[in-house]
Every structure is written in C-alpha cells, then in structure tokens.
Design a protein around this motif. Sequence first.
Motif, mmCIF file in Angstrom:
data_model
loop_
_atom_site.group_PDB
_atom_site.id
_atom_site.type_symbol
_atom_site.label_atom_id
_atom_site.label_comp_id
_atom_site.label_asym_id
_atom_site.label_seq_id
_atom_site.Cartn_x
_atom_site.Cartn_y
_atom_site.Cartn_z
ATOM 1 N N LEU A 133 -55.845 -65.873 54.588
ATOM 2 C CA LEU A 133 -55.555 -67.024 55.078
ATOM 3 C C LEU A 133 -57.088 -67.619 55.631
ATOM 4 O O LEU A 133 -57.416 -67.177 56.747
ATOM 5 C CB LEU A 133 -54.391 -67.191 56.151
ATOM 6 C CG LEU A 133 -53.140 -66.696 55.624
ATOM 7 C CD1 LEU A 133 -52.259 -66.620 56.716
ATOM 8 C CD2 LEU A 133 -52.709 -67.624 54.443
ATOM 9 N N ALA A 134 -57.543 -68.816 54.992
ATOM 10 C CA ALA A 134 -58.588 -69.388 55.560
ATOM 11 C C ALA A 134 -58.637 -69.938 57.053
ATOM 12 O O ALA A 134 -57.518 -70.487 57.413
ATOM 13 C CB ALA A 134 -59.015 -70.693 54.760
ATOM 14 N N GLY A 135 -59.617 -69.554 57.783
ATOM 15 C CA GLY A 135 -59.397 -69.974 59.334
ATOM 16 C C GLY A 135 -58.724 -69.129 60.248
ATOM 17 O O GLY A 135 -58.798 -69.166 61.346
ATOM 18 N N TRP A 138 -52.100 -68.815 61.168
ATOM 19 C CA TRP A 138 -51.099 -68.952 60.389
ATOM 20 C C TRP A 138 -50.307 -70.196 60.535
ATOM 21 O O TRP A 138 -50.067 -70.729 59.370
ATOM 22 C CB TRP A 138 -50.244 -67.631 60.772
ATOM 23 C CG TRP A 138 -48.924 -67.558 59.852
ATOM 24 C CD1 TRP A 138 -48.846 -67.229 58.431
ATOM 25 C CD2 TRP A 138 -47.543 -67.583 60.097
ATOM 26 N NE1 TRP A 138 -47.698 -67.396 58.013
ATOM 27 C CE2 TRP A 138 -46.984 -67.639 58.975
ATOM 28 C CE3 TRP A 138 -46.810 -67.734 61.346
ATOM 29 C CZ2 TRP A 138 -45.585 -67.491 58.864
ATOM 30 C CZ3 TRP A 138 -45.584 -67.977 61.287
ATOM 31 C CH2 TRP A 138 -44.684 -67.557 60.213
ATOM 32 N N PRO A 139 -49.842 -70.842 61.621
ATOM 33 C CA PRO A 139 -49.172 -71.972 61.796
ATOM 34 C C PRO A 139 -50.191 -73.178 60.925
ATOM 35 O O PRO A 139 -49.528 -73.848 60.309
ATOM 36 C CB PRO A 139 -48.970 -72.111 63.079
ATOM 37 C CG PRO A 139 -49.072 -70.957 63.628
ATOM 38 C CD PRO A 139 -49.846 -70.186 63.003
ATOM 39 N N ALA A 140 -51.533 -73.210 61.295
ATOM 40 C CA ALA A 140 -52.178 -74.182 60.607
ATOM 41 C C ALA A 140 -52.374 -74.115 59.258
ATOM 42 O O ALA A 140 -52.138 -75.028 58.528
ATOM 43 C CB ALA A 140 -53.725 -74.062 61.380
ATOM 44 N N SER A 141 -52.132 -72.806 58.714
ATOM 45 C CA SER A 141 -52.399 -72.655 57.135
ATOM 46 C C SER A 141 -51.057 -73.196 56.549
ATOM 47 O O SER A 141 -51.007 -73.870 55.503
ATOM 48 C CB SER A 141 -52.650 -71.296 56.751
ATOM 49 O OG SER A 141 -51.611 -70.472 57.076
ATOM 50 N N ARG A 142 -49.716 -72.886 57.256
ATOM 51 C CA ARG A 142 -48.615 -73.343 56.710
ATOM 52 C C ARG A 142 -48.420 -74.785 56.736
ATOM 53 O O ARG A 142 -48.051 -75.542 55.950
ATOM 54 C CB ARG A 142 -47.423 -72.709 57.699
ATOM 55 C CG ARG A 142 -47.215 -71.510 57.279
ATOM 56 C CD ARG A 142 -46.020 -70.810 57.794
ATOM 57 N NE ARG A 142 -46.050 -71.280 59.342
ATOM 58 C CZ ARG A 142 -45.029 -71.311 60.080
ATOM 59 N NH1 ARG A 142 -43.816 -71.059 59.582
ATOM 60 N NH2 ARG A 142 -44.881 -71.716 61.363
ATOM 61 N N ALA A 143 -48.982 -75.637 57.762
ATOM 62 C CA ALA A 143 -49.036 -77.085 57.864
ATOM 63 C C ALA A 143 -49.881 -77.570 56.844
ATOM 64 O O ALA A 143 -49.398 -78.577 56.064
ATOM 65 C CB ALA A 143 -49.354 -77.392 59.279
ATOM 66 N N ALA A 144 -50.880 -77.082 56.662
ATOM 67 C CA ALA A 144 -51.876 -77.354 55.375
ATOM 68 C C ALA A 144 -51.347 -77.300 54.250
ATOM 69 O O ALA A 144 -51.429 -78.291 53.427
ATOM 70 C CB ALA A 144 -53.270 -76.848 55.717
#
Length: 146
Positions: A133-135, A138-144
């Motif tokens: 997952l880039a960055g 986990w929550p930010a990757s799901r939101a993106a």
Amino acid sequence: MTHGTERLPFFVYGTLRPGEVNYGPTLRGRTAAEEPARIGGALLYDGPGYPYATAGPADAVVHGALIRPRDTDYDEVCTLLDRLEGYTPGDPRNHYERVATEAVCPDGRTVRAWVYLAAGPLAARLRATGTPLAGGDWPASRAAAG
C-alpha cells in the motif's frame, strides 16, 4: 524487534485503529491513551478486508495509532488482540507474530510498543505476490480507492 510479555502499548495499523471495525469490540473503553504514530522498517500490504504489515526496508513507513490499554484492562486487551490476530506465542501456524518495535509519535518521541507483523510464511508470500500500500496508511489507501 524482540518477543516477550512486557506490558507495552500496542501499535495498530488496520481494523484496530480508532474508528475502524475491530476498535469498538476490543479497545473502546479499555484505553488510557491513544495517539497517531508510525513505525519504520515495515511495509503494509493489502489483505482480504484488512492489511498485513511485514518487516521491510529501513525507509518504509507504516502509519497507525499507538494505543495504551488501561492498567486494569491490559491483560484482557492483550488476550483479545492475540486472539483476534490469531497469535499464540511459539506456534508455527501463527498468521501474525507480536513483536516489540519503536513507534514514533507526531512530536518525535519514540515509544516501545507491540505490533502484529505477518509471520514468516505469510510474510514471504506477501513479499513475493502481495500488493504494498503506497504511503503505508490503510484507511487513506481505502479512501483513495473509492
């Protein structure tokens, strides 16, 4: 990173983060303190509804939260988290291992904490075929994603 039974806070990066699905049943009302944090030298991989962290390159970062259980709830929280993560000390079938690491808080403090990392065979499979997952958030990757 070491193994043991020290009463350390927990670094959580997936479904145990405040606001995520497993936070309520395992941690809500049982914590003395919670704050954002990150760990270095770890990679985050997408999983089936939750992420896996593995040891990674020194410059890799995983974002999450540092959770300090209340003293009176520590043993119960540790048992609940071990059960949720499928971790039994010394069991070669573990999906996760609970290991001590250094979490870094927003103010730059480092705090020794437990983290659940993917165990050997799973970690090897993730490194071979998983999706990092880039960055490392986990929550930010799901939101993106959506």
